[in-house]
Design a protein around this motif. Structure first.
Motif, PDB file in Angstrom:
ATOM      1  N   ASP A   1       0.827  -1.209   0.000  1.00 21.36           N
ATOM      2  CA  ASP A   1       0.000   0.000   0.000  1.00 21.36           C
ATOM      3  C   ASP A   1       0.862   1.261   0.000  1.00 21.36           C
ATOM      4  OD1 ASP A   1       0.857  -0.579   2.558  1.00 21.36           O
ATOM      5  OD2 ASP A   1      -1.136  -0.605   3.454  1.00 21.36           O
ATOM      6  N   THR A   2       2.192   1.111  -0.043  1.00 25.94           N
ATOM      7  CA  THR A   2       3.053   2.280  -0.241  1.00 25.94           C
ATOM      8  C   THR A   2       2.999   2.772  -1.689  1.00 25.94           C
ATOM      9  OG1 THR A   2       4.955   0.854  -0.705  1.00 25.94           O
ATOM     10  CG2 THR A   2       4.669   1.595   1.577  1.00 25.94           C
ATOM     11  N   PHE A   3       2.401   1.989  -2.574  1.00 24.32           N
ATOM     12  CA  PHE A   3       2.259   2.412  -3.966  1.00 24.32           C
ATOM     13  C   PHE A   3       1.055   3.331  -4.175  1.00 24.32           C
ATOM     14  CE2 PHE A   3       5.061  -1.203  -4.509  1.00 24.32           C
ATOM     15  CZ  PHE A   3       5.892  -0.800  -5.547  1.00 24.32           C
ATOM     16  N   THR A   4       0.322   3.634  -3.126  1.00 21.94           N
ATOM     17  CA  THR A   4      -0.792   4.574  -3.254  1.00 21.94           C
ATOM     18  C   THR A   4      -0.289   5.927  -3.737  1.00 21.94           C
ATOM     19  OG1 THR A   4      -0.510   5.058  -0.905  1.00 21.94           O
ATOM     20  CG2 THR A   4      -2.279   3.536  -1.505  1.00 21.94           C
ATOM     21  N   LEU A   5      -1.118   6.614  -4.489  1.00 25.44           N
ATOM     22  CA  LEU A   5      -0.778   7.943  -4.996  1.00 25.44           C
ATOM     23  C   LEU A   5      -1.646   8.987  -4.291  1.00 25.44           C
ATOM     24  CD1 LEU A   5      -0.536   7.135  -8.811  1.00 25.44           C
ATOM     25  CD2 LEU A   5       1.340   7.428  -7.179  1.00 25.44           C
ATOM     26  N   PRO A   6      -1.118  10.206  -4.118  1.00 26.18           N
ATOM     27  CA  PRO A   6      -1.921  11.249  -3.476  1.00 26.18           C
ATOM     28  C   PRO A   6      -3.170  11.569  -4.287  1.00 26.18           C
ATOM     29  CG  PRO A   6       0.098  12.164  -4.428  1.00 26.18           C
ATOM     30  CD  PRO A   6       0.226  10.673  -4.481  1.00 26.18           C
ATOM     31  N   THR A   7      -4.245  11.867  -3.581  1.00 28.13           N
ATOM     32  CA  THR A   7      -5.509  12.201  -4.234  1.00 28.13           C
ATOM     33  C   THR A   7      -5.449  13.614  -4.810  1.00 28.13           C
ATOM     34  OG1 THR A   7      -6.459  13.159  -2.228  1.00 28.13           O
ATOM     35  CG2 THR A   7      -6.711  10.768  -2.538  1.00 28.13           C
ATOM     36  N   PRO A   8      -6.346  13.960  -5.735  1.00 28.68           N
ATOM     37  CA  PRO A   8      -6.385  15.339  -6.241  1.00 28.68           C
ATOM     38  C   PRO A   8      -6.530  16.364  -5.118  1.00 28.68           C
ATOM     39  CG  PRO A   8      -7.686  13.913  -7.648  1.00 28.68           C
ATOM     40  CD  PRO A   8      -7.279  13.082  -6.467  1.00 28.68           C
ATOM     41  N   GLU A   9      -7.309  16.031  -4.084  1.00 24.50           N
ATOM     42  CA  GLU A   9      -7.460  16.957  -2.965  1.00 24.50           C
ATOM     43  C   GLU A   9      -6.134  17.159  -2.235  1.00 24.50           C
ATOM     44  OE1 GLU A   9     -10.246  17.679   1.016  1.00 24.50           O
ATOM     45  OE2 GLU A   9     -10.604  15.941  -0.288  1.00 24.50           O
TER      46      GLU A   9
ATOM     47  N   CYS B   1       2.094   5.507   9.758  1.00 26.04           N
ATOM     48  CA  CYS B   1       2.467   5.999   8.433  1.00 26.04           C
ATOM     49  C   CYS B   1       1.300   6.725   7.773  1.00 26.04           C
ATOM     50  CB  CYS B   1       2.903   4.840   7.538  1.00 26.04           C
ATOM     51  SG  CYS B   1       4.465   4.092   8.029  1.00 26.04           S
ATOM     52  N   LEU B   2       1.612   7.851   7.177  1.00 27.46           N
ATOM     53  CA  LEU B   2       0.664   8.557   6.324  1.00 27.46           C
ATOM     54  C   LEU B   2       0.733   8.042   4.886  1.00 27.46           C
ATOM     55  CD1 LEU B   2       1.547  12.106   7.652  1.00 27.46           C
ATOM     56  CD2 LEU B   2      -0.594  10.900   8.105  1.00 27.46           C
ATOM     57  N   SER B   3       1.849   7.399   4.552  1.00 30.40           N
ATOM     58  CA  SER B   3       2.164   7.081   3.157  1.00 30.40           C
ATOM     59  C   SER B   3       1.828   5.643   2.767  1.00 30.40           C
ATOM     60  CB  SER B   3       3.652   7.325   2.898  1.00 30.40           C
ATOM     61  OG  SER B   3       4.444   6.556   3.791  1.00 30.40           O
ATOM     62  N   LYS B   4       1.085   4.941   3.595  1.00 33.29           N
ATOM     63  CA  LYS B   4       0.622   3.598   3.219  1.00 33.29           C
ATOM     64  C   LYS B   4      -0.851   3.689   2.834  1.00 33.29           C
ATOM     65  CE  LYS B   4       4.278   1.057   5.478  1.00 33.29           C
ATOM     66  NZ  LYS B   4       4.752   0.249   6.604  1.00 33.29           N
ATOM     67  N   GLY B   5      -1.724   3.060   3.579  1.00 35.54           N
ATOM     68  CA  GLY B   5      -3.127   3.047   3.187  1.00 35.54           C
ATOM     69  C   GLY B   5      -3.795   4.410   3.166  1.00 35.54           C
ATOM     70  N   LEU B   6      -3.198   5.403   3.822  1.00 35.79           N
ATOM     71  CA  LEU B   6      -3.806   6.738   3.853  1.00 35.79           C
ATOM     72  C   LEU B   6      -3.425   7.583   2.648  1.00 35.79           C
ATOM     73  CD1 LEU B   6      -3.599   7.702   7.642  1.00 35.79           C
ATOM     74  CD2 LEU B   6      -5.348   6.416   6.407  1.00 35.79           C
ATOM     75  N   SER B   7      -2.560   7.069   1.781  1.00 33.66           N
ATOM     76  CA  SER B   7      -2.319   7.608   0.440  1.00 33.66           C
ATOM     77  C   SER B   7      -1.509   8.898   0.367  1.00 33.66           C
ATOM     78  CB  SER B   7      -3.650   7.827  -0.311  1.00 33.66           C
ATOM     79  OG  SER B   7      -4.349   6.619  -0.451  1.00 33.66           O
ATOM     80  N   ALA B   8      -0.968   9.391   1.469  1.00 37.16           N
ATOM     81  CA  ALA B   8      -0.094  10.556   1.377  1.00 37.16           C
ATOM     82  C   ALA B   8       1.216  10.157   0.699  1.00 37.16           C
ATOM     83  CB  ALA B   8       0.174  11.141   2.761  1.00 37.16           C
ATOM     84  N   PRO B   9       1.882  11.094   0.036  1.00 33.35           N
ATOM     85  CA  PRO B   9       3.100  10.723  -0.682  1.00 33.35           C
ATOM     86  C   PRO B   9       4.307  10.479   0.215  1.00 33.35           C
ATOM     87  CG  PRO B   9       2.682  13.070  -0.930  1.00 33.35           C
ATOM     88  CD  PRO B   9       1.474  12.489  -0.250  1.00 33.35           C
ATOM     89  N   ILE B  10       4.353  11.131   1.363  1.00 31.69           N
ATOM     90  CA  ILE B  10       5.527  11.073   2.241  1.00 31.69           C
ATOM     91  C   ILE B  10       5.057  11.227   3.678  1.00 31.69           C
ATOM     92  CG2 ILE B  10       7.744  12.166   2.876  1.00 31.69           C
ATOM     93  CD1 ILE B  10       7.778  13.454   0.100  1.00 31.69           C
ATOM     94  N   GLY B  11       5.756  10.586   4.600  1.00 32.09           N
ATOM     95  CA  GLY B  11       5.629  10.973   5.998  1.00 32.09           C
ATOM     96  C   GLY B  11       5.038   9.947   6.935  1.00 32.09           C
ATOM     97  N   SER B  12       5.516  10.009   8.175  1.00 31.54           N
ATOM     98  CA  SER B  12       4.983   9.235   9.292  1.00 31.54           C
ATOM     99  C   SER B  12       4.915  10.154  10.501  1.00 31.54           C
ATOM    100  CB  SER B  12       5.870   8.027   9.599  1.00 31.54           C
ATOM    101  OG  SER B  12       5.799   7.064   8.567  1.00 31.54           O
ATOM    102  N   MET B  13       4.164   9.712  11.506  1.00 31.25           N
ATOM    103  CA  MET B  13       3.997  10.492  12.728  1.00 31.25           C
ATOM    104  C   MET B  13       4.422   9.660  13.926  1.00 31.25           C
ATOM    105  SD  MET B  13       2.631  13.192  11.323  1.00 31.25           S
ATOM    106  CE  MET B  13       2.337  14.138  12.826  1.00 31.25           C
TER     107      MET B  13
END
Length: 349
Positions: A12-20, A204-216
């Motif tokens: 799920d790291t292959f997710t792409l950021p949404t238009p929003e 992670c923000l960049s797995k199933g949540l689809s953000a391009p970069i980052g974790s918290m």
């Protein structure tokens, strides 16, 4: 098969950021975050802390750095961190705690459902903590959901037991919750109900949540202050990081509830795989968005099957012990699942 889309299920790291997300990144209010002046980062950190019921949070470039900085903040040099022998921290994060923090890993057998057995944990504590021969445990790490155990979710009752175990022995608990939102959705509880049993949590923000970069990383204010200093030391201090944080805010506000769709697709995939001769897949073990299966057809090795599927547009990969992993996410629809099952069935026919 004709007109087959590329079906990407390696991670799920292959997710792409949404238009929003892209729009939010373009218009993000920015400042220098090393100076503490990026307001978009501050909004993301406040939102993450609130959602997980912690005092504070910090944006990190990656989950690996987030876990490393957390371990270093919890553990003095020369102490031990207790980790599952099948955990991502132990296997996939390049031994960072030992290299950078002088912290010894103590691997503990991982159970099939992702738990670390309390009796196994007890055995790694020296009978006499005053004996100077032994490195002392300072931290216990859990992974929830557990990647290499098939996305299994740790029950709240087990987390309560772990919390009591650690408190009695005066060690901290860190949760590698890279996919903690998948766990929360699968259990039907707020993420804070899971996070309450850990002193710190990485997600992670960049797995199933689809953000391009980052974790918290979330935890107490004092702990996050320590992580802030370690992040800087590791080279993770970023400047106008609001560009990243803007996408992360969309992730937390808009992308969590839809994870249920990924779970449904994972179960659909597992059911389809379990009906294919030459494939072994326990669909009952699928709880989130991760599906493991094996090829049992003697004509195929896992390497051959993965390669043939790749040529046909279905991307999966091996993840330990000859098991093939498929991960559903925002880029895999129900139609993709049907196509993938058909391609695998055709390949083994």
């Amino acid at each position: 098969m004709d007109n087959l889309d590329k079906i990407e299920m390696r991670s799920d790291t292959f997710t792409l950021p949404t238009p929003e997300m892209m729009e939010a990144m373009v218009h993000a209010e920015l400042g220098d975050d090393v100076y503490g002046e990026d307001v978009t980062v501050k909004r993301l950190e406040a939102r993450a802390a609130e959602m997980l019921g912690k005092e504070a949070a910090i944006l990190m470039p990656s989950g690996t750095m987030a876990n490393l900085a957390s371990i270093m903040a919890h553990c003095p040099r020369g102490s031990k961190v207790l980790v599952g022998d099948e955990s991502d921290i132990y296997i996939y994060e390049a031994g960072g705690a030992a290299v950078c923090g002088g912290v010894m890993y103590e691997p503990v057998k991982t159970q099939a459902d992702g738990r670390l057995d309390l009796e196994d944990l007890q055995r790694v504590f020296p009978r006499d903590p005053a004996d100077p021969q032994f490195a002392l445990p300072a931290l216990l790490c859990l992974e929830n959901p557990h990647n290499r155990m098939g996305g299994r979710v740790l029950p709240l009752s087990y987390l309560e037991e772990i919390r009591a175990f650690a408190s009695e022995r005066q060690i901290a608990v860190h949760m590698d919750g890279a996919r903690i939102w998948n766990a929360a959705v699968a259990m039907g509880v707020p993420a804070a109900a899971i996070a309450q049993y850990a002193d710190s949590v990485q997600f992670c923000l960049s797995k199933g949540l689809s953000a391009p970069i980052g974790s918290m990383v979330v935890g107490s204010e004092a702990f996050i202050g320590d992580v802030y200093r370690i992040r800087k030391m590791l080279g993770g201090g970023m400047r106008q990081a609001g560009v990243i944080a803007a996408a992360g805010l969309v992730s937390l506000n808009k992308m969590i509830e839809r994870l249920a769709e990924d779970h449904e697709n994972a179960k659909k995939l597992a059911l389809g795989l379990s009906d294919i001769p030459g494939i072994s897949c326990d669909h009952h073990a699928v709880e989130t968005n991760i599906v493991f299966f094996r090829v049992t057809d003697p004509r195929f090795t896992w390497e051959r099957l993965v390669e043939e599927l790749r040529h046909k547009g279905v991307f999966v990969d091996e993840l330990g012990h000859g098991r093939i992993r498929a991960v559903t996410h925002a880029g895999t629809s129900s139609r993709h699942i049907e196509q993938a099952v058909a391609v695998i069935k055709e390949t083994l026919a």
